[in-house]
Design an enzyme around this catalytic site. Structure first.
Site, PDB file in Angstrom:
ATOM      1  N   SER A  30      22.696   3.968  -8.338  1.00 15.87           N
ATOM      2  CA  SER A  30      22.441   3.327  -9.619  1.00 15.87           C
ATOM      3  C   SER A  30      23.751   3.152 -10.369  1.00 15.87           C
ATOM      4  O   SER A  30      24.676   3.953 -10.227  1.00 15.87           O
ATOM      5  CB  SER A  30      21.483   4.193 -10.438  1.00 15.87           C
ATOM      6  OG  SER A  30      21.431   3.740 -11.771  1.00 15.87           O
ATOM      7  N   TYR A  44      20.133  12.287 -14.716  1.00 14.58           N
ATOM      8  CA  TYR A  44      20.035  11.247 -13.693  1.00 14.58           C
ATOM      9  C   TYR A  44      21.417  10.680 -13.382  1.00 14.58           C
ATOM     10  O   TYR A  44      21.779  10.503 -12.209  1.00 14.58           O
ATOM     11  CB  TYR A  44      19.092  10.144 -14.180  1.00 14.58           C
ATOM     12  CG  TYR A  44      18.974   8.968 -13.250  1.00 14.58           C
ATOM     13  CD1 TYR A  44      18.530   9.131 -11.942  1.00 14.58           C
ATOM     14  CD2 TYR A  44      19.281   7.691 -13.691  1.00 14.58           C
ATOM     15  CE1 TYR A  44      18.411   8.042 -11.089  1.00 14.58           C
ATOM     16  CE2 TYR A  44      19.162   6.593 -12.842  1.00 14.58           C
ATOM     17  CZ  TYR A  44      18.725   6.779 -11.547  1.00 14.58           C
ATOM     18  OH  TYR A  44      18.619   5.703 -10.713  1.00 14.58           O
ATOM     19  N   ALA A  47      23.230  13.179 -11.255  1.00 14.57           N
ATOM     20  CA  ALA A  47      22.721  13.191  -9.880  1.00 14.57           C
ATOM     21  C   ALA A  47      23.223  11.973  -9.104  1.00 14.57           C
ATOM     22  O   ALA A  47      23.576  12.081  -7.926  1.00 14.57           O
ATOM     23  CB  ALA A  47      21.191  13.226  -9.879  1.00 14.57           C
ATOM     24  N   ILE A  77      21.156  -4.269 -13.317  1.00 18.83           N
ATOM     25  CA  ILE A  77      19.917  -4.985 -13.046  1.00 18.83           C
ATOM     26  C   ILE A  77      19.003  -4.794 -14.252  1.00 18.83           C
ATOM     27  O   ILE A  77      18.777  -3.669 -14.693  1.00 18.83           O
ATOM     28  CB  ILE A  77      19.230  -4.463 -11.759  1.00 18.83           C
ATOM     29  CG1 ILE A  77      20.209  -4.477 -10.583  1.00 18.83           C
ATOM     30  CG2 ILE A  77      17.968  -5.258 -11.466  1.00 18.83           C
ATOM     31  CD1 ILE A  77      20.793  -5.839 -10.246  1.00 18.83           C
TER      32      ILE A  77
END
Length: 126
Positions: A30, A44, A47, A77
């Site tokens: 990501s 997140y 990670a 995105i």
């Protein structure tokens, strides 16, 4: 979940790939690894950064044994999560939606397309 799921799957499948001296591992990352955000997504982001480091280290380890490891990071995105991030950024900065989007694109080093990608563009392979 984001890091350890990949590690566990790799531990299950890579030994067979090494034995046959061929195989490919693909991790999906990501953009938050490059644009960490405080608050709910900080864990997140952390990670995802760890997954990037793990992927590179694993690639170095298993490449001589015939196994490729790649990490795909689609970039900015415009998912529902990204829209929430843009809304929050807009509220905090006082910018309008277009300015907030442009500012985020600049923070990640620009977007050659000039706009965020759409989820269906990522999934479209032909």
């Amino acid at each position: 979940m984001n890091l350890l799921a990949a590690v566990r799957l790799d531990c299950a499948f890579i030994p067979g790939m090494i034995e046959s001296r061929k195989g490919a591992v693909i991790h999906i990352g990501s953009i938050v690894q490059r644009l960490p955000e405080a608050g709910a997504t900080l864990a997140y982001s952390t990670a995802e950064g760890a997954l990037r480091t793990y992927s590179k280290g694993l690639a170095t380890l298993v490449a001589p044994k015939g196994v490729r490891v790649n990490m795909i990071t689609p970039g900015f995105i415009e998912t529902s999560g990204a829209r929430k991030m843009m809304d929050e950024f807009q509220k905090q900065s006082g910018m309008n939606a277009g300015q907030a989007r442009e500012s985020i694109m600049n923070m990640i080093g620009g977007v050659p397309l000039g706009r965020p990608g759409m989820p269906e563009e990522v999934s479209e392979v032909w």
